[in-house]
Design a protein around this motif. Structure first.
Motif, PDB file in Angstrom:
ATOM      1  N   SER A 277      11.976   4.701  13.393  1.00  0.00           N
ATOM      2  CA  SER A 277      12.261   4.467  11.972  1.00  0.00           C
ATOM      3  C   SER A 277      12.618   3.018  11.685  1.00  0.00           C
ATOM      4  O   SER A 277      13.178   2.707  10.643  1.00  0.00           O
ATOM      5  N   SER A 278      12.263   2.119  12.603  1.00  0.00           N
ATOM      6  CA  SER A 278      12.692   0.719  12.504  1.00  0.00           C
ATOM      7  C   SER A 278      11.994  -0.074  11.405  1.00  0.00           C
ATOM      8  O   SER A 278      12.543  -1.036  10.873  1.00  0.00           O
ATOM      9  N   GLY A 279      10.737   0.279  11.097  1.00  0.00           N
ATOM     10  CA  GLY A 279       9.947  -0.520  10.167  1.00  0.00           C
ATOM     11  C   GLY A 279       9.371  -1.776  10.790  1.00  0.00           C
ATOM     12  O   GLY A 279       8.730  -2.583  10.107  1.00  0.00           O
ATOM     13  N   ASP A 280       9.563  -1.952  12.107  1.00  0.00           N
ATOM     14  CA  ASP A 280       9.095  -3.168  12.771  1.00  0.00           C
ATOM     15  C   ASP A 280       7.582  -3.336  12.683  1.00  0.00           C
ATOM     16  O   ASP A 280       7.079  -4.455  12.506  1.00  0.00           O
ATOM     17  N   LEU A 281       6.839  -2.248  12.821  1.00  0.00           N
ATOM     18  CA  LEU A 281       5.381  -2.365  12.804  1.00  0.00           C
ATOM     19  C   LEU A 281       4.888  -2.884  11.459  1.00  0.00           C
ATOM     20  O   LEU A 281       4.060  -3.805  11.401  1.00  0.00           O
ATOM     21  N   THR A 282       5.387  -2.310  10.384  1.00  0.00           N
ATOM     22  CA  THR A 282       4.980  -2.751   9.050  1.00  0.00           C
ATOM     23  C   THR A 282       5.297  -4.229   8.838  1.00  0.00           C
ATOM     24  O   THR A 282       4.489  -4.982   8.287  1.00  0.00           O
ATOM     25  N   ARG A 283       6.472  -4.651   9.289  1.00  0.00           N
ATOM     26  CA  ARG A 283       6.846  -6.062   9.118  1.00  0.00           C
ATOM     27  C   ARG A 283       5.944  -6.986   9.931  1.00  0.00           C
ATOM     28  O   ARG A 283       5.565  -8.065   9.454  1.00  0.00           O
ATOM     29  N   LEU A 284       5.586  -6.582  11.136  1.00  0.00           N
ATOM     30  CA  LEU A 284       4.769  -7.452  11.977  1.00  0.00           C
ATOM     31  C   LEU A 284       3.337  -7.579  11.469  1.00  0.00           C
ATOM     32  O   LEU A 284       2.757  -8.663  11.477  1.00  0.00           O
ATOM     33  N   ILE A 285       2.749  -6.478  11.037  1.00  0.00           N
ATOM     34  CA  ILE A 285       1.337  -6.540  10.626  1.00  0.00           C
ATOM     35  C   ILE A 285       1.172  -6.800   9.131  1.00  0.00           C
ATOM     36  O   ILE A 285       0.054  -7.050   8.664  1.00  0.00           O
ATOM     37  N   GLY A 286       2.270  -6.728   8.374  1.00  0.00           N
ATOM     38  CA  GLY A 286       2.212  -7.075   6.964  1.00  0.00           C
ATOM     39  C   GLY A 286       1.561  -6.053   6.070  1.00  0.00           C
ATOM     40  O   GLY A 286       1.126  -6.373   4.957  1.00  0.00           O
ATOM     41  N   ARG A 287       1.509  -4.813   6.510  1.00  0.00           N
ATOM     42  CA  ARG A 287       0.922  -3.754   5.687  1.00  0.00           C
ATOM     43  C   ARG A 287       1.445  -2.402   6.183  1.00  0.00           C
ATOM     44  O   ARG A 287       1.878  -2.287   7.323  1.00  0.00           O
ATOM     45  N   PRO A 288       1.409  -1.375   5.333  1.00  0.00           N
ATOM     46  CA  PRO A 288       1.830  -0.048   5.783  1.00  0.00           C
ATOM     47  C   PRO A 288       0.871   0.488   6.838  1.00  0.00           C
ATOM     48  O   PRO A 288      -0.343   0.242   6.772  1.00  0.00           O
ATOM     49  N   SER A 289       1.403   1.190   7.805  1.00  0.00           N
ATOM     50  CA  SER A 289       0.542   1.788   8.828  1.00  0.00           C
ATOM     51  C   SER A 289      -0.183   2.999   8.262  1.00  0.00           C
ATOM     52  O   SER A 289       0.265   3.642   7.310  1.00  0.00           O
ATOM     53  N   ARG A 290      -1.305   3.300   8.870  1.00  0.00           N
ATOM     54  CA  ARG A 290      -2.136   4.428   8.424  1.00  0.00           C
ATOM     55  C   ARG A 290      -1.475   5.747   8.801  1.00  0.00           C
ATOM     56  O   ARG A 290      -0.926   5.904   9.893  1.00  0.00           O
ATOM     57  N   THR A 291      -1.502   6.716   7.904  1.00  0.00           N
ATOM     58  CA  THR A 291      -0.959   8.037   8.188  1.00  0.00           C
ATOM     59  C   THR A 291      -1.968   8.872   8.960  1.00  0.00           C
ATOM     60  O   THR A 291      -3.157   8.537   9.044  1.00  0.00           O
ATOM     61  N   LEU A 292      -1.502   9.962   9.525  1.00  0.00           N
ATOM     62  CA  LEU A 292      -2.401  10.886  10.217  1.00  0.00           C
ATOM     63  C   LEU A 292      -3.464  11.410   9.268  1.00  0.00           C
ATOM     64  O   LEU A 292      -4.647  11.495   9.626  1.00  0.00           O
ATOM     65  N   GLU A 293      -3.042  11.745   8.056  1.00  0.00           N
ATOM     66  CA  GLU A 293      -4.009  12.279   7.088  1.00  0.00           C
ATOM     67  C   GLU A 293      -5.094  11.255   6.769  1.00  0.00           C
ATOM     68  O   GLU A 293      -6.277  11.593   6.683  1.00  0.00           O
ATOM     69  N   GLU A 294      -4.699   9.995   6.605  1.00  0.00           N
ATOM     70  CA  GLU A 294      -5.685   8.942   6.326  1.00  0.00           C
ATOM     71  C   GLU A 294      -6.617   8.730   7.500  1.00  0.00           C
ATOM     72  O   GLU A 294      -7.827   8.544   7.327  1.00  0.00           O
ATOM     73  N   ALA A 295      -6.067   8.776   8.710  1.00  0.00           N
ATOM     74  CA  ALA A 295      -6.895   8.595   9.894  1.00  0.00           C
ATOM     75  C   ALA A 295      -7.869   9.752  10.078  1.00  0.00           C
ATOM     76  O   ALA A 295      -9.038   9.554  10.420  1.00  0.00           O
ATOM     77  N   LEU A 296      -7.413  10.967   9.824  1.00  0.00           N
ATOM     78  CA  LEU A 296      -8.302  12.129   9.940  1.00  0.00           C
ATOM     79  C   LEU A 296      -9.421  12.073   8.901  1.00  0.00           C
ATOM     80  O   LEU A 296     -10.548  12.473   9.187  1.00  0.00           O
ATOM     81  N   SER A 297      -9.114  11.549   7.713  1.00  0.00           N
ATOM     82  CA  SER A 297     -10.132  11.488   6.668  1.00  0.00           C
ATOM     83  C   SER A 297     -11.281  10.581   7.069  1.00  0.00           C
ATOM     84  O   SER A 297     -12.393  10.689   6.525  1.00  0.00           O
ATOM     85  N   ARG A 298     -11.035   9.657   8.012  1.00  0.00           N
ATOM     86  CA  ARG A 298     -12.062   8.748   8.496  1.00  0.00           C
ATOM     87  C   ARG A 298     -12.750   9.289   9.747  1.00  0.00           C
ATOM     88  O   ARG A 298     -13.581   8.607  10.343  1.00  0.00           O
ATOM     89  N   THR A 299     -12.385  10.485  10.161  1.00  0.00           N
ATOM     90  CA  THR A 299     -12.891  11.071  11.388  1.00  0.00           C
ATOM     91  C   THR A 299     -13.800  12.247  11.060  1.00  0.00           C
ATOM     92  O   THR A 299     -13.426  13.144  10.327  1.00  0.00           O
ATOM     93  N   ALA A 300     -14.986  12.243  11.640  1.00  0.00           N
ATOM     94  CA  ALA A 300     -15.917  13.344  11.385  1.00  0.00           C
ATOM     95  C   ALA A 300     -15.370  14.626  11.992  1.00  0.00           C
ATOM     96  O   ALA A 300     -14.768  14.631  13.055  1.00  0.00           O
ATOM     97  N   THR A 301     -15.591  15.736  11.312  1.00  0.00           N
ATOM     98  CA  THR A 301     -15.086  17.022  11.802  1.00  0.00           C
ATOM     99  C   THR A 301     -15.790  17.466  13.073  1.00  0.00           C
ATOM    100  O   THR A 301     -15.373  18.411  13.723  1.00  0.00           O
TER     101      THR A 301
END
Length: 288
Positions: A259-283
């Motif tokens: 829950s640190s928020g370190d990743l968002t601060r380092l890359i300068g954008r919100p990280s992708r959620t599981l739902e967003e990643a699955l939407s880009r994945t073929a069934t």
């Protein structure tokens, strides 16, 4: 500034190389080091074969390096000595910053896997080499590329993690964070807990897979011993299955919750959620 990426031939390493290039690091200043250089493809960077078990190859790769990334090896049970040899070689080479990929909450984790990371971090602190620790959470890619297709086909996700939470992040995002540390300033001495902005129980993961696939999928919690036996039956070596089962218990203790928020601060954008990643994945099961 010359940068060496040790472990560059793996999935994460290739994302680090891409992140360095996006940040304008000339290809001539990047060294990609790994055991199987054929996996690099056409990266147009200096490529050097390195085996963590062969200290001479490590010393040769780090010679003249300004900064380096040590992506943790996969040789369970031998990693502490191998990592220590890399750290010592970095010190001898005068590396100005050595980043290391660890696991969340390594210093206080009860997982057997984490003890190797904790020992490496301790050696790193004692070495005198300027360092940054990147404590990477579970890879989102594993959920989308391996867990989701199998669960959609079988209707079940099995594990021994109870109601524990995970904070998955993609290799692309974690590689981007590593690249930022390698090129940026002010990271020496930092320990970053890197995980996705959204966290999930395995029940949540099963529900997300069900929505993505349009099929009934549920999470089935089993005793850790049964989970280990299941992995062995599927062909996994017993020692590796033991590590995986132990990791499930770590998840149950929230040791992959970040829950640190370190990743968002380092890359300068919100990280992708599981739902967003699955939407880009073929069934059909191809990973996104």
């Amino acid at each position: 500034m010359t940068i060496v990426v040790l472990g560059a031939t793996g999935h994460l390493g290739r994302h680090v190389l891409a992140g360095l290039k996006r940040r304008g690091v000339p290809a001539a200043d990047i060294t990609a080091a790994g055991r199987d250089l054929s996996k690099l493809g056409d990266q147009n960077v200096r490529a050097v074969r390195v085996d963590y078990a062969d200290a001479a190859t490590v010393r040769a790769a780090l010679r003249g390096a300004d900064r380096a990334l040590l992506i943790s090896g996969g040789d369970f049970g031998r990693r502490v000595a191998q990592h220590a040899a890399v750290i010592d070689a970095a010190g001898a080479a005068g590396v100005a910053l050595l980043a290391y990929t660890s696991t969340p909450h390594a210093a206080g984790s009860g997982m057997a896997m984490a003890r190797e990371h904790a020992a490496t971090e301790s050696h790193l602190r004692d070495s005198g080499v300027p360092f940054t620790v990147l404590r990477n959470s579970m890879y989102l890619d594993i959920l989308t590329g391996q867990v989701a297709p199998r669960a959609a086909a079988r209707g079940v996700v099995e594990g021994a993690s109870g109601k524990g939470r995970i904070s998955p992040a993609s290799r692309a995002e974690l590689g981007d964070a590593a690249a930022e540390v390698l090129v940026g300033a002010g990271h020496a001495g930092a320990v970053y807990e890197l995980g996705g902005a959204r966290s999930y129980t395995m029940d949540d993961v099963a529900s997300a897979i069900a929505r993505w696939s349009g099929r009934h999928v549920e999470y089935r919690d089993v005793p850790a011993g049964d989970y280990r036996a299941m992995l062995v039956k599927q062909g996994m070596p017993e020692k590796v299955a033991e590590i995986f089962a132990d990791t499930q218990l770590g998840i149950a203790r929230d040791e992959f919750y970040v829950s640190s928020g370190d990743l968002t601060r380092l890359i300068g954008r919100p990280s992708r959620t599981l739902e967003e990643a699955l939407s880009r994945t073929a069934t059909s099961g191809s990973s996104g």
